[in-house]
Design a protein around this motif. Structure first.
Motif, PDB file in Angstrom:
ATOM      1  N   GLY A  39       0.819  -1.195   0.000  1.00  0.00           N
ATOM      2  CA  GLY A  39       0.000   0.000   0.000  1.00  0.00           C
ATOM      3  C   GLY A  39       0.859   1.253   0.000  1.00  0.00           C
ATOM      4  O   GLY A  39       2.050   1.211   0.326  1.00  0.00           O
ATOM      5  N   ASN A  40       0.258   2.372  -0.371  1.00  0.00           N
ATOM      6  CA  ASN A  40       0.974   3.645  -0.361  1.00  0.00           C
ATOM      7  C   ASN A  40       1.520   3.921   1.033  1.00  0.00           C
ATOM      8  O   ASN A  40       0.818   3.770   2.024  1.00  0.00           O
ATOM      9  CB  ASN A  40       0.063   4.791  -0.791  1.00  0.00           C
ATOM     10  N   THR A  79       4.260   2.282   2.272  1.00  0.00           N
ATOM     11  CA  THR A  79       5.100   1.165   2.711  1.00  0.00           C
ATOM     12  C   THR A  79       6.563   1.581   2.632  1.00  0.00           C
ATOM     13  O   THR A  79       7.016   2.083   1.606  1.00  0.00           O
ATOM     14  CB  THR A  79       4.850  -0.078   1.833  1.00  0.00           C
ATOM     15  N   SER A 129      -0.701  -2.440   4.187  1.00  0.00           N
ATOM     16  CA  SER A 129      -1.495  -3.261   3.285  1.00  0.00           C
ATOM     17  C   SER A 129      -2.253  -2.391   2.284  1.00  0.00           C
ATOM     18  O   SER A 129      -2.803  -1.353   2.639  1.00  0.00           O
ATOM     19  CB  SER A 129      -2.473  -4.103   4.104  1.00  0.00           C
ATOM     20  N   TYR A 130      -2.292  -2.851   1.051  1.00  0.00           N
ATOM     21  CA  TYR A 130      -3.077  -2.177   0.022  1.00  0.00           C
ATOM     22  C   TYR A 130      -4.540  -2.539   0.234  1.00  0.00           C
ATOM     23  O   TYR A 130      -4.906  -3.711   0.270  1.00  0.00           O
ATOM     24  CB  TYR A 130      -2.631  -2.623  -1.373  1.00  0.00           C
ATOM     25  N   ASP A 131      -5.382  -1.533   0.419  1.00  0.00           N
ATOM     26  CA  ASP A 131      -6.797  -1.756   0.658  1.00  0.00           C
ATOM     27  C   ASP A 131      -7.597  -0.764  -0.174  1.00  0.00           C
ATOM     28  O   ASP A 131      -7.731   0.399   0.198  1.00  0.00           O
ATOM     29  CB  ASP A 131      -7.115  -1.577   2.145  1.00  0.00           C
TER      30      ASP A 131
END
Length: 173
Positions: A113-114, A116, A149-151
């Motif tokens: 995710g942005n 990281t 995490s990318y969500d």
């Protein structure tokens, strides 16, 4: 036979002229820098570039200096991309090697995710394509230090009321 002062350190029999030619496209133009990931396309190639890529953002002064020493141009997000700060967009034609902080293989199902935090191995290389010349950033490998995490649903808040319109299958008669 050449004397002990000629040639390069790794290959003492190699003449310096050859060494200088080689240095433009070998490991001496690869650096590892730390930054934050934005707009990753690591699980599949980016639709516009056709390559695996990230924006490696919020680079500190030392990272900028190391990248510029390889010939790369570091961009400034400015007012248009203020969360980027100083950044580059390294790319790869292949799936990128990724590891965690312990150097264990990264689970590619866990998208970055942005924001990281990563160490990124970047190799500068010269290009000459359709009349355009320059230095590009090759994405070699990524070490994930602090995973976010990318969500894609992160922009939404949980709502208490959930209402759906009845479908034709929901009609009791």
């Amino acid at each position: 036979m050449k004397g002990p002062s000629s040639g390069c350190k790794k290959f003492p029999n190699r003449d310096t002229k050859h060494k200088n030619k080689m240095s433009k496209n070998t490991q001496d133009r690869q650096v590892v820098v730390q930054g934050k990931v934005m707009w990753q396309s690591l699980d599949k190639p980016n639709e516009l570039s056709g390559k695996h890529q990230i924006d490696l953002c919020q680079l500190d002064k030392d990272a900028v200096k190391a990248l510029e020493a390889t010939g790369l141009e570091v961009r400034d997000g400015g007012a248009k991309k203020p969360d980027h700060g100083k950044y580059i967009t390294p790319k790869a034609n292949r799936q990128v090697v990724m590891v965690d902080a312990n150097k264990d293989a990264w689970d590619m199902e866990k998208l970055l995710g942005n924001g990281t935090l990563v160490n990124c191995a970047v190799r500068a290389y010269d290009y000459d394509y359709k009349g355009k010349k320059g230095v590009a950033a090759g994405l070699q490998a990524i070490q994930v230090l602090e995973h976010i995490s990318y969500d894609p649903a992160a922009s939404f808040q949980k709502e208490e009321a959930y209402i759906t319109a009845p479908s034709e299958d929901d009609v009791p008669f």
